[in-house]
Design an enzyme around this catalytic site. Structure first.
Site, PDB file in Angstrom:
ATOM      1  N   ASP A 196      43.323 -31.824 -48.067  1.00 54.18           N
ATOM      2  CA  ASP A 196      43.694 -30.619 -48.820  1.00 54.18           C
ATOM      3  C   ASP A 196      44.914 -29.917 -48.239  1.00 54.18           C
ATOM      4  O   ASP A 196      45.524 -29.084 -48.894  1.00 54.18           O
ATOM      5  CB  ASP A 196      42.511 -29.646 -48.996  1.00 54.18           C
ATOM      6  N   ASP A 248      45.608 -33.598 -43.614  1.00 54.02           N
ATOM      7  CA  ASP A 248      44.442 -33.419 -42.738  1.00 54.02           C
ATOM      8  C   ASP A 248      43.317 -34.349 -43.201  1.00 54.02           C
ATOM      9  O   ASP A 248      43.466 -35.077 -44.200  1.00 54.02           O
ATOM     10  CB  ASP A 248      44.019 -31.943 -42.671  1.00 54.02           C
ATOM     11  N   ASP A 257      40.535 -34.263 -44.804  1.00 56.72           N
ATOM     12  CA  ASP A 257      39.992 -34.299 -46.163  1.00 56.72           C
ATOM     13  C   ASP A 257      41.076 -34.100 -47.226  1.00 56.72           C
ATOM     14  O   ASP A 257      40.774 -33.891 -48.399  1.00 56.72           O
ATOM     15  CB  ASP A 257      38.842 -33.298 -46.345  1.00 56.72           C
ATOM     16  N   SER A 301      36.735 -31.277 -42.846  1.00 54.99           N
ATOM     17  CA  SER A 301      38.181 -31.079 -42.947  1.00 54.99           C
ATOM     18  C   SER A 301      38.944 -31.697 -41.783  1.00 54.99           C
ATOM     19  O   SER A 301      38.928 -32.904 -41.613  1.00 54.99           O
ATOM     20  CB  SER A 301      38.470 -29.582 -43.078  1.00 54.99           C
TER      21      SER A 301
HETATM   22 MG    MG Z   1      41.034 -29.682 -44.968  1.00 50.63          MG
END
Ligand code: MG
Length: 464
Positions: free
Chosen positions: A250, A246, A248, A102
């Site tokens: 999400d 961010d 990744d 992440s």
């Molecule tokens: Mg994330």
């Protein structure tokens, strides 16, 4: 007893995470993937990864581990986590693995496990996977049952983008000629968010849109103090808004047209207000750490709120349980179930563009119409063995205020202040999050509870 099992635990709040080649070794990833594949009964699996330097190596190990226990693996390559979630569900796989850490620093990586509905595994399921892992009881396939690995880089992109696009009014967004600056922070949302916004008819400017696992552009977690370049660019390019994602993809944080960064509960408040205006009386889901502004918005629109524990997986699962369309977190996570009930930064950006286009007002104007609170954070040292006793006493002493106790204790006072008191899961401290109409009001209530907690700890220590 709880502490023994904690020591054996691999999964944290969002999957298994650690520094590569230290806590997160290649051996661990390989064996864990065999355990995950066994948990998913050797079925069809989707695997994807973020843009970290270690992700290709770890993704290959994960795929090998899954195939060795008989899984057929669909390799979608680099993709934002919500797209991996989405493809797992869309392609009717048994499960999925996202290789990602992440927003963590570049030396980290991790493994997230996804179920057939596209949502991450819950605690109970993670315990089952850990049991297989620690007892080394994964089921190796016979040589002729080792699974295929099918290369499908980019194959799901169209389906994923279309799923988002059908939730917004593209003609209206297009008619507004919005200019948007997208900052993927060198993360994998560079593969989706700029294309999405462009297909929605926005003029798109990008910054930090080259995927680079060292995150040279900015820290991977979008926060008002890490997205200065985006803030300046939004202002200097005369854009309608900016969005920072961010690593990744999400989570998304927004910058209004004046160049000011807005924390996640502001953008969530806007999305919630718009949602309730067209869906009065409906229910939305949010963790107790979210601003009470959300509660005020829900109250003013006859809407309902279901509070959850802090953590995106809890929000997703509660949304499914109660049949909610919308969920949100103060850190920039927005969950929109008609697309998929997991947080998705691209979906969030599309919703914000949709709201601006619908209202015909600027983002800062729209936000200024919503209730707003000042946040103040504090912490009190608290020995781990006293945390639960202190929490019980706090619940008792605040019971007259009818607190929310799903995670710690959250009290919303009539004078407009509120406080959330939670023991940290990792450090010997109690965390205090206070809100008030002014910074002083927030600090006062934080200070008050800081001394109350310190006093309770003292009493417990004397009792012992
Ligand atoms: Mg994330």
């Amino acid at each position: 007893m709880a502490e023994i099992s904690d020591e054996r635990r691999l999964f944290g709040t969002n999957g298994v995470r650690g520094v590569v080649n230290k806590e997160l070794t290649l051996e661990l990833v390989l064996e864990l993937s065999q355990a995950i594949g066994t948990f998913f009964k050797g079925g069809k699996m989707v695997v994807g990864c973020d843009g970290r330097t270690s992700s290709p190596a770890l993704r290959n190990l994960a795929m090998g581990g899954l195939a060795s226990v008989g899984c057929k693996v669909h390799d979608i390559g680099q993709a934002p986590t919500p797209m991996i979630d989405f493809m797992t569900r869309a392609w009717k796989a048994e499960g999925g693995i996202a290789v990602t850490a992440s927003h963590n620093p570049p030396e980290y990586n991790g493994i997230k496990t996804i179920k057939s509905d596209g949502v991450e595994t819950d605690r109970e399921e993670e315990l089952q996977i850990e049991k297989i892992y620690f007892s080394r009881s994964w089921k190796r396939a016979e040589w002729n049952r080792v699974g295929d690995i099918v290369e499908e880089t980019g194959a799901g992109l169209r389906e994923y983008l279309d799923s988002i696009k059908k939730e917004v009014d593209i003609a209206r967004i297009r008619s507004r000629n919005l200019k948007v600056v997208v900052d993927p922070g060198n993360g994998v949302s560079a593969l989706t968010t700029p294309i999405l916004m462009s297909e929605l008819g926005c003029k798109v400017i990008t910054i930090n849109a080259n995927i680079d696992g060292r995150f040279p552009g900015r820290f991977s977690e979008p926060r008002p103090d890490t997205i200065g370049s985006l803030m300046s660019l939004v202002k200097s390019s005369d854009a309608d808004f900016g969005v920072a994602l961010d690593g990744d993809g999400d989570r998304a944080i927004f910058v209004d047209e004046t160049g000011e960064a807005q924390w996640g509960d502001r953008s969530f408040a806007l999305v919630a207000d718009d949602y309730f205006s067209t869906n009065p009386g409906h229910t939305i889901v949010t963790p107790v750490s979210c601003s009470r502004a959300i509660k005020e918005i829900a109250d003013s629109r006859n809407g309902k709120i279901v509070w959850t524990k802090v953590g995106s997986v809890d929000v997703s699962h509660r949304m499914i349980d109660v049949g909610a369309d919308l969920g949100g977190e103060e850190n920039g996570g927005i969950f929109y179930a008609p697309h998929i009930p997991v947080r998705d930064g691209s979906m969030a950006a599309a919703l914000i563009a949709n709201i601006i286009a619908k209202a015909g007002q600027s983002l800062s104007e729209l936000l200024s119409l919503l209730p707003s609170y000042q946040l103040y954070k504090e912490k009190v040292p608290c020995p781990n063995h006293l945390k639960q006793q202190v929490l019980a006493t706090l619940r008792e002493r605040t019971s007259k205020y009818n607190p929310e106790t799903i995670d710690g204790v959250k009290v919303m006072f009539e004078d407009g202040t509120s406080v959330l008191l939670r023991p940290s899961g990792t450090e010997p401290i109690f965390r205090i999050m206070a809100e008030g109409k002014s910074a002083d009001a927030a600090r006062n209530v934080a200070d008050e509870y800081k001394s109350i907690i310190a006093k309770i700890i003292k009493e417990k220590n004397t009792d012992a």
